[in-house]
Design a protein around this motif. Structure first.
Motif, PDB file in Angstrom:
ATOM      1  N   ILE A 279       0.831  -1.209   0.000  1.00  0.00           N
ATOM      2  CA  ILE A 279       0.000   0.000   0.000  1.00  0.00           C
ATOM      3  C   ILE A 279       0.862   1.253   0.000  1.00  0.00           C
ATOM      4  CG2 ILE A 279      -1.766   1.258   1.286  1.00  0.00           C
ATOM      5  CD1 ILE A 279      -2.737  -1.276  -0.079  1.00  0.00           C
ATOM      6  N   VAL A 280       1.972   1.229   0.748  1.00  0.00           N
ATOM      7  CA  VAL A 280       2.865   2.393   0.781  1.00  0.00           C
ATOM      8  C   VAL A 280       3.473   2.647  -0.597  1.00  0.00           C
ATOM      9  CG1 VAL A 280       5.059   3.236   1.705  1.00  0.00           C
ATOM     10  CG2 VAL A 280       3.375   2.216   3.240  1.00  0.00           C
ATOM     11  N   VAL A 281       3.844   1.577  -1.292  1.00  0.00           N
ATOM     12  CA  VAL A 281       4.396   1.744  -2.646  1.00  0.00           C
ATOM     13  C   VAL A 281       3.336   2.286  -3.601  1.00  0.00           C
ATOM     14  CG1 VAL A 281       5.313   0.476  -4.622  1.00  0.00           C
ATOM     15  CG2 VAL A 281       6.171  -0.016  -2.333  1.00  0.00           C
ATOM     16  N   ALA A 282       2.090   1.830  -3.438  1.00  0.00           N
ATOM     17  CA  ALA A 282       1.034   2.212  -4.383  1.00  0.00           C
ATOM     18  C   ALA A 282       0.467   3.599  -4.108  1.00  0.00           C
ATOM     19  CB  ALA A 282      -0.090   1.182  -4.344  1.00  0.00           C
ATOM     20  N   SER A 283       0.524   4.059  -2.858  1.00  0.00           N
ATOM     21  CA  SER A 283      -0.157   5.312  -2.490  1.00  0.00           C
ATOM     22  C   SER A 283       0.295   6.526  -3.295  1.00  0.00           C
ATOM     23  CB  SER A 283       0.029   5.576  -0.991  1.00  0.00           C
ATOM     24  OG  SER A 283      -0.613   4.571  -0.234  1.00  0.00           O
ATOM     25  N   PRO A 284       1.593   6.769  -3.550  1.00  0.00           N
ATOM     26  CA  PRO A 284       1.992   7.969  -4.301  1.00  0.00           C
ATOM     27  C   PRO A 284       1.386   8.048  -5.703  1.00  0.00           C
ATOM     28  CG  PRO A 284       3.887   7.021  -3.194  1.00  0.00           C
ATOM     29  CD  PRO A 284       2.784   6.038  -3.051  1.00  0.00           C
ATOM     30  N   PHE A 285       1.070   6.900  -6.299  1.00  0.00           N
ATOM     31  CA  PHE A 285       0.514   6.922  -7.658  1.00  0.00           C
ATOM     32  C   PHE A 285      -0.951   7.368  -7.675  1.00  0.00           C
ATOM     33  CE2 PHE A 285       4.013   3.901  -7.802  1.00  0.00           C
ATOM     34  CZ  PHE A 285       4.676   4.294  -8.949  1.00  0.00           C
ATOM     35  N   PHE A 286      -1.596   7.346  -6.500  1.00  0.00           N
ATOM     36  CA  PHE A 286      -3.013   7.705  -6.449  1.00  0.00           C
ATOM     37  C   PHE A 286      -3.240   9.094  -5.856  1.00  0.00           C
ATOM     38  CE2 PHE A 286      -3.410   2.904  -5.786  1.00  0.00           C
ATOM     39  CZ  PHE A 286      -3.447   2.680  -7.158  1.00  0.00           C
ATOM     40  N   GLU A 287      -2.161   9.872  -5.714  1.00  0.00           N
ATOM     41  CA  GLU A 287      -2.322  11.226  -5.188  1.00  0.00           C
ATOM     42  C   GLU A 287      -2.884  12.188  -6.228  1.00  0.00           C
ATOM     43  OE1 GLU A 287       1.365  12.485  -3.614  1.00  0.00           O
ATOM     44  OE2 GLU A 287       1.334  11.098  -1.888  1.00  0.00           O
ATOM     45  N   TYR A 288      -2.616  11.909  -7.489  1.00  0.00           N
ATOM     46  CA  TYR A 288      -3.041  12.835  -8.554  1.00  0.00           C
ATOM     47  C   TYR A 288      -4.075  12.225  -9.486  1.00  0.00           C
ATOM     48  CZ  TYR A 288       1.212  15.074  -6.921  1.00  0.00           C
ATOM     49  OH  TYR A 288       2.181  15.642  -6.127  1.00  0.00           O
ATOM     50  N   GLN A 289      -4.376  10.952  -9.292  1.00  0.00           N
ATOM     51  CA  GLN A 289      -5.401  10.319 -10.101  1.00  0.00           C
ATOM     52  C   GLN A 289      -6.096   9.241  -9.278  1.00  0.00           C
ATOM     53  OE1 GLN A 289      -3.472   8.500 -13.450  1.00  0.00           O
ATOM     54  NE2 GLN A 289      -2.433   6.949 -12.221  1.00  0.00           N
ATOM     55  N   SER A 290      -7.358   9.063  -9.564  1.00  0.00           N
ATOM     56  CA  SER A 290      -8.130   8.055  -8.843  1.00  0.00           C
ATOM     57  C   SER A 290      -7.771   6.670  -9.367  1.00  0.00           C
ATOM     58  CB  SER A 290      -9.625   8.307  -9.022  1.00  0.00           C
ATOM     59  OG  SER A 290      -9.986   9.568  -8.501  1.00  0.00           O
ATOM     60  N   PRO A 291      -7.719   5.679  -8.472  1.00  0.00           N
ATOM     61  CA  PRO A 291      -7.407   4.324  -8.936  1.00  0.00           C
ATOM     62  C   PRO A 291      -8.516   3.760  -9.814  1.00  0.00           C
ATOM     63  CG  PRO A 291      -8.006   4.313  -6.619  1.00  0.00           C
ATOM     64  CD  PRO A 291      -7.885   5.750  -7.012  1.00  0.00           C
ATOM     65  N   SER A 292      -8.131   3.029 -10.832  1.00  0.00           N
ATOM     66  CA  SER A 292      -9.090   2.393 -11.730  1.00  0.00           C
ATOM     67  C   SER A 292      -9.523   1.051 -11.166  1.00  0.00           C
ATOM     68  CB  SER A 292      -8.467   2.211 -13.113  1.00  0.00           C
ATOM     69  OG  SER A 292      -7.353   1.327 -13.030  1.00  0.00           O
ATOM     70  N   MET A 293     -10.491   0.421 -11.801  1.00  0.00           N
ATOM     71  CA  MET A 293     -10.950  -0.897 -11.363  1.00  0.00           C
ATOM     72  C   MET A 293      -9.835  -1.929 -11.485  1.00  0.00           C
ATOM     73  SD  MET A 293     -13.926  -0.501 -10.221  1.00  0.00           S
ATOM     74  CE  MET A 293     -14.270  -2.236  -9.992  1.00  0.00           C
ATOM     75  N   GLU A 294      -8.980  -1.764 -12.486  1.00  0.00           N
ATOM     76  CA  GLU A 294      -7.856  -2.695 -12.631  1.00  0.00           C
ATOM     77  C   GLU A 294      -6.861  -2.525 -11.487  1.00  0.00           C
ATOM     78  OE1 GLU A 294      -4.256  -2.980 -15.724  1.00  0.00           O
ATOM     79  OE2 GLU A 294      -6.226  -3.362 -16.650  1.00  0.00           O
ATOM     80  N   ASN A 295      -6.645  -1.254 -11.059  1.00  0.00           N
ATOM     81  CA  ASN A 295      -5.773  -1.023  -9.902  1.00  0.00           C
ATOM     82  C   ASN A 295      -6.357  -1.659  -8.648  1.00  0.00           C
ATOM     83  OD1 ASN A 295      -5.216   2.339 -11.121  1.00  0.00           O
ATOM     84  ND2 ASN A 295      -4.059   0.477 -11.571  1.00  0.00           N
ATOM     85  N   TYR A 296      -7.670  -1.491  -8.466  1.00  0.00           N
ATOM     86  CA  TYR A 296      -8.329  -2.129  -7.316  1.00  0.00           C
ATOM     87  C   TYR A 296      -8.169  -3.652  -7.375  1.00  0.00           C
ATOM     88  CZ  TYR A 296     -10.639   2.166  -5.738  1.00  0.00           C
ATOM     89  OH  TYR A 296     -10.901   3.421  -5.251  1.00  0.00           O
ATOM     90  N   ALA A 297      -8.280  -4.205  -8.570  1.00  0.00           N
ATOM     91  CA  ALA A 297      -8.147  -5.660  -8.720  1.00  0.00           C
ATOM     92  C   ALA A 297      -6.742  -6.116  -8.344  1.00  0.00           C
ATOM     93  CB  ALA A 297      -8.473  -6.067 -10.155  1.00  0.00           C
TER      94      ALA A 297
END
Length: 542
Positions: A279-297
């Motif tokens: 989650i820590v690695v993934a969090s910076p990528f979602f600061e400027y864009q909302s996660p997609s369904m594929e990201n959630y998957a």
């Protein structure tokens, strides 16, 4: 006549006193029964198998909800100080994982550093499962050990032939001295113990630990004093770790259930840290864009895989303590501990691969190490193999009925074949010779595939439990039917002192055969209704 009246009066007085005493005794028994009912309910609940009553059963109220609590805080097998120490050890494990991720593979340096941190945890569990760990002396040792482990974890990215390797040896020697002082205190306190008493066992255990810890401390001191540029500096680490393992020879039984609880807590904390790292690695990528369904998957697949690994680790423990590998014999206990070490190490490598894979997937760049997929597959394969190997060290129970016995043995063989097939598949992906290269196409396909495979392994691990539920109506019926010990390896055979006595009594030989290796538990005798009462604690009981 007066004498008879006087005698009758005395008899009536005696009967009244007797009746009064019986009433008091009945009230006392009633009070005792009322007070002990919560304990009986809690014990009955604790002794139930997790699947007793059906895997999909009605909600059940916990015994502690309906019972009156006497104390505000109950002493648990794993206290808050133990939990904090486990957190520090897991932090050190994750620091080793970061070094693995930076190097792109598991090197000899990181392997030895990981073994050193695992050695610190074994030192703690060797003491805290035999002696009181709530006194100030152990608390001081515990907090100093935590500080030393954290200091050492800062040097896990340094090679052995460097100042960082020297700092880790200094830290190892410091922790060894702390535990040396603890065991000197134990030996001094029990210096006048009576022969053949538990106190005398504690003294022997402390003396042997002192000797091994002194040798270990001298080894680390020699490593610190010798030049850093020695090409074979790894030998010092191997010798120091070897002395620490040698002190696990047991002269005194430990609290088996407390040790099992501590092992489970350490592994669950490690899984939690790995999930947090993703989650820590993934969090910076979602600061400027909302996660997609594929990201959630992708994130959901990571969580599902780690949770299923937890289920694989914890759902198939033996029902009887004497069937546990640590209590069967020394050989099975040694292999069990090797499997535990392999599981922790492979889980750490899996976490490193998950971090690289998550960053590679979300960044969509090829600038990162190209072996992220291989590291995830290799770590996953070793995790599955380690859990399978650990479970195979336990004794299992099969029924005496021929038809039912074939069903249970068939279920065990199916689990073995599928687990080995999964390990072969994932290891082939790690080696770059995939038998099923569809999984390695991209990151999301790999994660969804591994999550699905792990979920399938969990369902398959419930095969023998589902068969037990289908064949027997209650837990008591299954316990009475599943009486034959069944081992997969030659070393899984309990060391029973009463074997000769059973043979002289004319009891029939056990007809259970091992499906893997020729010499297994075929020479065991039928156990009593209470199980193997004569099994003692293993000498390798980490």
């Amino acid at each position: 006549m007066a004498g008879l009246k006087s005698q009758l009066k005395e008899e009536k007085t005696g009967k009244r006193k007797l009746y009064s005493s019986l009433v008091k005794l009945a009230n006392e028994l009633k009070r005792t029964r009322h007070e002990s009912q919560p304990l009986r309910d809690a014990m009955e609940y604790a002794n139930q198998s997790w699947y007793e009553g059906g895997m999909w059963r009605a909600p059940t109220i916990l015994p502690g909800v309906t019972s009156q609590q006497v104390r505000t805080v109950l002493r648990e097998a794993t206290g808050l100080s133990d939990l904090f120490f486990n957190l520090v050890i897991v932090t050190a494990f994750t620091r080793v994982g970061i070094s693995v991720a930076e190097n792109g593979s598991l090197s000899l340096d990181t392997f030895l550093y990981f073994a050193v941190f695992w050695m610190f945890w074994t030192k703690d569990i060797m003491y805290s499962t035999r002696f009181d760990s709530t006194d100030l002396s152990f608390e001081i040792v515990n907090v100093l050990s935590c500080i030393a482990v954290l200091f050492g974890s800062l040097s896990t990215n340094a090679p052995l032939q460097s100042e960082g390797g020297t700092r880790i040896m200094m830290m190892a020697g410091f922790v060894a001295v702390l535990h040396l002082l603890l065991h000197v205190r134990v030996a001094f306190y029990y210096r006048s113990a009576e022969p053949a008493s538990i106190e005398e066992k504690a003294k022997r255990h402390a003396i042997f630990s002192i000797l091994m810890t002194v040798c270990e401390t001298l080894t680390w001191a020699a490593g610190v004093l010798l030049p850093e540029f020695l090409s074979r500096r790894w030998i010092i680490f191997v010798v120091g770790i070897g002395f620490s393992i040698a002190r696990q020879k047991n002269f005194m039984e430990n609290d088996f259930h407390a040790a099992s609880s501590k092992r489970g807590v350490l592994f669950i904390l490690l899984l939690g840290f790995l999930l947090q790292s993703v989650i820590v690695v993934a969090s910076p990528f979602f600061e400027y864009q909302s996660p997609s369904m594929e990201n959630y998957a992708f994130i959901g697949a990571c969580c599902l895989m780690l949770y299923c690994i937890k289920l694989l680790y914890s759902d198939d423990a033996p029902k009887l303590a004497q069937d546990h590998a640590l209590l069967v014999n020394d050989a099975s206990a040694l292999f069990f501990n090797i499997g535990q070490f392999s599981l922790l190490l492979s889980t750490t490598v899996l976490g490193s691969g998950l971090d690289l894979l998550t960053h590679s997937y979300l960044a969509a760049t090829a600038a990162l190490p190209h072996n992220a997929k291989e590291m995830v597959c290799g770590g996953f394969g070793m995790v599955v193999f380690s859990i399978f190997f650990i479970k195979s060290m336990h004794l299992k129970r099969i029924p005496a009925d021929g038809t039912h016995k074939v069903l249970f043995v068939g279920a065990f063989m199916t689990q073995i074949i599928v687990n080995l097939a999964v390990v072969t598949l994932t290891i082939s992906l790690y080696l770059g010779k995939p038998y099923f290269d569809v999984l390695a196409q991209d990151e999301i396909t790999l994660m969804l595939g591994l999550a699905g495979v792990t979920l399938f392994l969990v369902i398959l691990s419930w095969l023998d439990e589902a068969m037990e539920l289908a064949l027997y109506t209650s837990g008591d019926d299954s316990r009475q039917a599943l009486v034959h010990p069944f081992g997969l390896w030659w070393c899984v055979a309990p060391e029973l002192e009463s074997m000769e006595e059973e043979e002289s009594d004319g009891s029939g030989a056990l007809s259970a055969l091992s499906p893997l290796l020729g010499k297994s538990v075929a020479n065991l005798k039928m156990p009593s209704n209470d199980g193997y009462d004569s099994i003692s604690s293993s000498k390798f009981d980490v």
